[in-house]
Design a protein around this motif. Structure first.
Motif, mmCIF file in Angstrom:
data_model
loop_
_atom_site.group_PDB
_atom_site.id
_atom_site.type_symbol
_atom_site.label_atom_id
_atom_site.label_comp_id
_atom_site.label_asym_id
_atom_site.label_seq_id
_atom_site.Cartn_x
_atom_site.Cartn_y
_atom_site.Cartn_z
ATOM 1 N N VAL A 44 0.854 -1.191 0.000
ATOM 2 C CA VAL A 44 0.000 0.000 0.000
ATOM 3 C C VAL A 44 0.887 1.237 0.000
ATOM 4 O O VAL A 44 2.076 1.168 0.308
ATOM 5 C CB VAL A 44 -0.937 0.042 1.230
ATOM 6 C CG1 VAL A 44 -1.852 -1.169 1.251
ATOM 7 C CG2 VAL A 44 -0.143 0.141 2.527
ATOM 8 N N ASP A 45 0.292 2.376 -0.345
ATOM 9 C CA ASP A 45 1.028 3.629 -0.261
ATOM 10 C C ASP A 45 1.381 3.914 1.193
ATOM 11 O O ASP A 45 0.599 3.617 2.107
ATOM 12 C CB ASP A 45 0.188 4.777 -0.815
ATOM 13 C CG ASP A 45 -0.042 4.667 -2.318
ATOM 14 O OD1 ASP A 45 0.762 3.978 -2.985
ATOM 15 O OD2 ASP A 45 -1.021 5.260 -2.805
ATOM 16 N N ALA A 46 2.544 4.505 1.400
ATOM 17 C CA ALA A 46 3.024 4.753 2.761
ATOM 18 C C ALA A 46 2.050 5.589 3.577
ATOM 19 O O ALA A 46 1.901 5.378 4.788
ATOM 20 C CB ALA A 46 4.388 5.439 2.712
ATOM 21 N N VAL A 63 8.535 6.234 20.832
ATOM 22 C CA VAL A 63 9.898 6.714 20.572
ATOM 23 C C VAL A 63 9.891 7.721 19.420
ATOM 24 O O VAL A 63 9.663 7.344 18.264
ATOM 25 C CB VAL A 63 10.841 5.543 20.236
ATOM 26 C CG1 VAL A 63 12.258 6.053 19.983
ATOM 27 C CG2 VAL A 63 10.835 4.515 21.367
ATOM 28 N N PRO A 64 10.145 9.001 19.694
ATOM 29 C CA PRO A 64 10.105 10.018 18.644
ATOM 30 C C PRO A 64 11.013 9.721 17.451
ATOM 31 O O PRO A 64 10.625 9.977 16.303
ATOM 32 C CB PRO A 64 10.550 11.290 19.379
ATOM 33 C CG PRO A 64 10.114 11.074 20.785
ATOM 34 C CD PRO A 64 10.345 9.612 21.033
ATOM 35 N N ALA A 65 12.204 9.185 17.691
ATOM 36 C CA ALA A 65 13.122 8.912 16.585
ATOM 37 C C ALA A 65 12.548 7.873 15.627
ATOM 38 O O ALA A 65 12.791 7.929 14.415
ATOM 39 C CB ALA A 65 14.476 8.445 17.117
ATOM 40 N N GLU A 66 11.771 6.929 16.157
ATOM 41 C CA GLU A 66 11.109 5.950 15.296
ATOM 42 C C GLU A 66 10.003 6.621 14.484
ATOM 43 O O GLU A 66 9.845 6.348 13.289
ATOM 44 C CB GLU A 66 10.538 4.815 16.143
ATOM 45 C CG GLU A 66 11.598 4.000 16.869
ATOM 46 C CD GLU A 66 11.019 2.937 17.785
ATOM 47 O OE1 GLU A 66 11.818 2.240 18.435
ATOM 48 O OE2 GLU A 66 9.782 2.804 17.860
ATOM 49 N N LEU A 67 9.256 7.489 15.134
ATOM 50 C CA LEU A 67 8.189 8.212 14.435
ATOM 51 C C LEU A 67 8.769 9.112 13.347
ATOM 52 O O LEU A 67 8.200 9.225 12.258
ATOM 53 C CB LEU A 67 7.379 9.039 15.431
ATOM 54 C CG LEU A 67 6.642 8.255 16.522
ATOM 55 C CD1 LEU A 67 5.942 9.212 17.478
ATOM 56 C CD2 LEU A 67 5.640 7.276 15.923
ATOM 57 N N ASP A 68 9.898 9.729 13.627
ATOM 58 C CA ASP A 68 10.541 10.592 12.635
ATOM 59 C C ASP A 68 10.958 9.791 11.405
ATOM 60 O O ASP A 68 10.781 10.235 10.260
ATOM 61 C CB ASP A 68 11.765 11.279 13.240
ATOM 62 C CG ASP A 68 11.403 12.283 14.323
ATOM 63 O OD1 ASP A 68 10.224 12.680 14.403
ATOM 64 O OD2 ASP A 68 12.307 12.660 15.103
ATOM 65 N N ALA A 69 11.514 8.596 11.642
ATOM 66 C CA ALA A 69 11.931 7.746 10.524
ATOM 67 C C ALA A 69 10.724 7.303 9.707
ATOM 68 O O ALA A 69 10.758 7.303 8.470
ATOM 69 C CB ALA A 69 12.695 6.532 11.050
ATOM 70 N N ALA A 123 7.829 8.864 9.498
ATOM 71 C CA ALA A 123 7.291 10.041 8.805
ATOM 72 C C ALA A 123 8.122 10.373 7.571
ATOM 73 O O ALA A 123 7.583 10.764 6.528
ATOM 74 C CB ALA A 123 7.248 11.230 9.755
ATOM 75 N N GLU A 124 9.431 10.199 7.680
ATOM 76 C CA GLU A 124 10.311 10.440 6.532
ATOM 77 C C GLU A 124 9.962 9.503 5.379
ATOM 78 O O GLU A 124 10.088 9.864 4.204
ATOM 79 C CB GLU A 124 11.772 10.252 6.945
ATOM 80 C CG GLU A 124 12.770 10.550 5.845
ATOM 81 C CD GLU A 124 14.217 10.347 6.274
ATOM 82 O OE1 GLU A 124 15.082 10.186 5.388
ATOM 83 O OE2 GLU A 124 14.482 10.341 7.496
ATOM 84 N N ALA A 125 9.504 8.296 5.733
ATOM 85 C CA ALA A 125 9.111 7.318 4.716
ATOM 86 C C ALA A 125 7.691 7.552 4.207
ATOM 87 O O ALA A 125 7.230 6.840 3.316
ATOM 88 C CB ALA A 125 9.231 5.904 5.279
#
Length: 247
Positions: A188-190, A199-205, A207-209
């Protein structure tokens, strides 16, 4: 209350569906205590040898032979010391997670371990599944350990609610490429995937995707200084997800 349109909900475990304290204060000590006996009694088993191969890579060793070049007793102690040190430092290493999962298996099957879930977790999973959403787990714990966890929870066996599980064999949780791989696997589309983690760093990664993201603020979780930068929930009762394409 957060309202999101998406087809897939991807969930972290500790600090999201379940208490961090249960993982760190119950599961980790359970495995740590049993590491020496497990290594000694399973030294020649293919199962342990597979974990040792991964541990060697996790530790940056040139090879298993280069790492474990002594006699059987000293080699076993080297493995035990490495595993215990990783557990004590909460290292997110594939070999460690595989080994912990094998040890936890006996605990879950015997009833010594019963996975904690927040009281809103099981009802939310059932509600989302009934709505036609695709539910998946992405955790640093091995896929085998994830299935043990949700197969032996305080709410019973919940494995039928999930379509798939992902662990660090897909990639590190703080790298965007891991989430690209998950989206490709789902097909599916991201932006049709919402990822929930503490964990914010996981959410940031994620979101980047291109994923939609939600920060989980559960009791006992680490304080997030920039929490206001994220959509956030304190309970799954605050997360309303309506399916688009897959319903």
């Amino acid at each position: 209350m957060i309202e999101i349109s998406a087809d897939v909900i991807l969930l972290d475990i500790e600090g999201t569906t379940s208490s961090i304290d249960f993982v760190h204060d119950v599961m980790f000590p359970f495995a740590r205590k049993r590491v020496p006996g497990f290594v000694a009694s399973n030294w020649d088993s293919p199962e342990l040898n597979g974990c040792i191969e991964l541990l060697s890579e996790d530790l940056g060793k040139e090879s298993v032979a280069a790492w474990l070049s002594g006699n059987a007793e000293s080699n076993q102690q080297s493995v035990i010391d490495a595993v215990v040190d990783m557990i004590d430092n909460d290292v997110k290493a594939t070999g460690l997670k595989q080994l912990q999962g094998i040890i936890w298996k006996s605990g879950f099957h015997s009833g010594e371990l019963v996975a904690h879930l927040y009281k809103d977790t099981a009802p939310a999973l059932e509600r989302w599944k009934d709505a036609g959403l695709d539910l998946r787990i992405y955790s640093s714990g091995s896929i085998a350990a994830q299935k043990l966890f949700f197969g032996h929870s305080v709410a019973g066996d919940l494995l039928h609610l999930f379509s798939a599980n992902y662990d660090t064999t897909t990639g590190p949780k703080k790298e965007a490429e891991s989430y690209h791989r998950i989206a490709a696997d789902i097909g599916v589309d991201a932006d049709q995937i919402v990822f929930v983690s503490d964990v914010p760093a996981e959410l940031d990664a994620a979101a980047e995707a291109g994923f939609q993201t939600v920060l989980s603020l559960r009791p006992g979780n680490a304080v997030v200084e920039n929490a206001d930068d994220y959509q956030q929930i304190e309970s799954f009762e605050q997360l309303l997800v309506a399916p688009n394409q897959l319903s």
